[in-house]
Scaffold this motif. Structure first.
Motif, PDB file in Angstrom:
ATOM      1  N   ALA A 140      -4.677   4.929   3.518  1.00  0.00           N
ATOM      2  CA  ALA A 140      -5.605   5.667   2.667  1.00  0.00           C
ATOM      3  C   ALA A 140      -4.841   6.582   1.736  1.00  0.00           C
ATOM      4  O   ALA A 140      -3.696   6.956   1.993  1.00  0.00           O
ATOM      5  CB  ALA A 140      -6.589   6.476   3.504  1.00  0.00           C
ATOM      6  N   VAL A 141      -5.504   6.941   0.665  1.00  0.00           N
ATOM      7  CA  VAL A 141      -5.036   8.005  -0.217  1.00  0.00           C
ATOM      8  C   VAL A 141      -6.276   8.846  -0.529  1.00  0.00           C
ATOM      9  O   VAL A 141      -7.366   8.325  -0.734  1.00  0.00           O
ATOM     10  CB  VAL A 141      -4.366   7.471  -1.505  1.00  0.00           C
ATOM     11  N   THR A 142      -6.088  10.180  -0.505  1.00  0.00           N
ATOM     12  CA  THR A 142      -7.184  11.108  -0.772  1.00  0.00           C
ATOM     13  C   THR A 142      -6.705  12.103  -1.822  1.00  0.00           C
ATOM     14  O   THR A 142      -5.564  12.561  -1.784  1.00  0.00           O
ATOM     15  CB  THR A 142      -7.579  11.869   0.518  1.00  0.00           C
ATOM     16  N   TRP A 143      -7.625  12.404  -2.747  1.00  0.00           N
ATOM     17  CA  TRP A 143      -7.307  13.368  -3.800  1.00  0.00           C
ATOM     18  C   TRP A 143      -8.186  14.598  -3.657  1.00  0.00           C
ATOM     19  O   TRP A 143      -9.351  14.486  -3.293  1.00  0.00           O
ATOM     20  CB  TRP A 143      -7.511  12.754  -5.177  1.00  0.00           C
ATOM     21  N   SER A 144      -7.632  15.742  -3.959  1.00  0.00           N
ATOM     22  CA  SER A 144      -8.402  16.984  -3.958  1.00  0.00           C
ATOM     23  C   SER A 144      -9.288  17.033  -5.197  1.00  0.00           C
ATOM     24  O   SER A 144      -8.866  16.580  -6.263  1.00  0.00           O
ATOM     25  CB  SER A 144      -7.464  18.198  -3.961  1.00  0.00           C
ATOM     26  N   PRO A 145     -10.473  17.613  -5.056  1.00  0.00           N
ATOM     27  CA  PRO A 145     -11.365  17.710  -6.228  1.00  0.00           C
ATOM     28  C   PRO A 145     -10.828  18.631  -7.291  1.00  0.00           C
ATOM     29  O   PRO A 145      -9.974  19.407  -7.114  1.00  0.00           O
ATOM     30  CB  PRO A 145     -12.684  18.230  -5.659  1.00  0.00           C
ATOM     31  N   MET A 168       0.824  -1.216   0.000  1.00  0.00           N
ATOM     32  CA  MET A 168       0.000   0.000   0.000  1.00  0.00           C
ATOM     33  C   MET A 168       0.856   1.263   0.000  1.00  0.00           C
ATOM     34  O   MET A 168       0.560   2.218  -0.722  1.00  0.00           O
ATOM     35  CB  MET A 168      -0.976  -0.025   1.172  1.00  0.00           C
ATOM     36  N   THR A 169       1.927   1.262   0.774  1.00  0.00           N
ATOM     37  CA  THR A 169       2.822   2.417   0.802  1.00  0.00           C
ATOM     38  C   THR A 169       3.484   2.617  -0.564  1.00  0.00           C
ATOM     39  O   THR A 169       3.549   3.730  -1.073  1.00  0.00           O
ATOM     40  CB  THR A 169       3.884   2.249   1.906  1.00  0.00           C
ATOM     41  N   ALA A 170       3.949   1.536  -1.170  1.00  0.00           N
ATOM     42  CA  ALA A 170       4.601   1.622  -2.482  1.00  0.00           C
ATOM     43  C   ALA A 170       3.640   2.120  -3.557  1.00  0.00           C
ATOM     44  O   ALA A 170       4.061   2.749  -4.527  1.00  0.00           O
ATOM     45  CB  ALA A 170       5.174   0.255  -2.873  1.00  0.00           C
TER      46      ALA A 170
END
Length: 164
Positions: free
Chosen positions: A159-164, A141-143
Motif C-alpha cells: 500500500a501507499v497512503t498520502w496525507s491530505p 510495487m516496491t519500486a
C-alpha cells in the motif's frame, strides 16, 4: 479522457468498445497488440470494467488502462483500478505485462504513473497484492513507492497512503 504519458509508455484509458473487442479477442484496426496480448489478466480487467459499467456506470477515470510503448504504440499489457475510491478514499490496483515485455522496468514505470494520477485525483491510498512466490510483482510495487502492508497464507499486501 487523455492518455497518461511516461518516458517510454502511454497509459491509454480503455473505452467500452475497446474492452468489448479485447474480451472477444478481436483487435481493433487502430490498435497494435503485442503478439502475446491480451493476457488472461487483461481479459479479466476488461470484463470487470464492462460489468462495472453495466451495473453502476462509467468508473472513469478509475478503470483499466492499456500499457502501450510510445515508440510504436504496441499494447504490451494493462494497469487498472479495480473500481472507484471507497468511502475511505482507497483504491485497489492490478497490472500485468506480456512475457516478452517483462524485466525492462515497464510495469514499475506504468504503476508510478498510475499512482501519481491517483494522488492527483484525491485518492488517499492505493492497495495491491502479489502471490508469495511472485517476487517480480512485489519488486514492481516496491519500486513504484508502495510498501509491504501485511500478508496472509496466499498473498503479500502492499500500500501507499498520502496525507491530505
Amino acid at each position: 479522457m487523455t492518455d497518461l504519458v511516461t518516458a517510454r509508455l502511454l497509459l491509454h484509458p480503455m473505452s467500452i468498445d475497446e474492452a468489448e473487442k479485447l474480451v472477444a479477442n478481436e483487435p481493433d484496426d487502430s490498435v497494435r497488440w503485442a503478439p502475446e496480448y491480451p493476457t488472461e489478466g487483461d481479459v479479466s480487467a476488461a470484463g470487470r470494467f464492462l460489468r462495472t459499467y453495466g451495473s453502476t456506470g462509467d468508473p472513469s477515470p478509475f478503470g483499466p488502462y492499456q500499457i502501450c510503448l510510445r515508440a510504436d504504440r504496441r499494447t504490451i499489457g494493462g494497469v487498472d483500478f479495480h473500481g472507484p475510491p471507497d468511502e475511505h478514499g482507497s483504491v485497489t490496483i492490478g497490472y500485468g505485462l506480456v512475457p516478452s515485455a517483462r524485466g525492462k522496468g515497464y510495469a514499475s514505470e506504468a504503476l508510478r504513473a498510475l499512482l501519481s494520477f491517483a494522488r492527483s485525483q484525491g485518492v488517499a491510498s492505493v492497495k495491491g497484492d502479489a502471490d508469495h512466490d511472485n517476487t517480480a510483482s512485489q519488486h514492481v510495487m516496491t519500486a513504484a513507492g508502495m510498501r509491504p502492508a501485511g500478508e496472509d497464507e496466499r498473498v503479500k499486501y502492499f500500500a501507499v497512503t498520502w496525507s491530505p
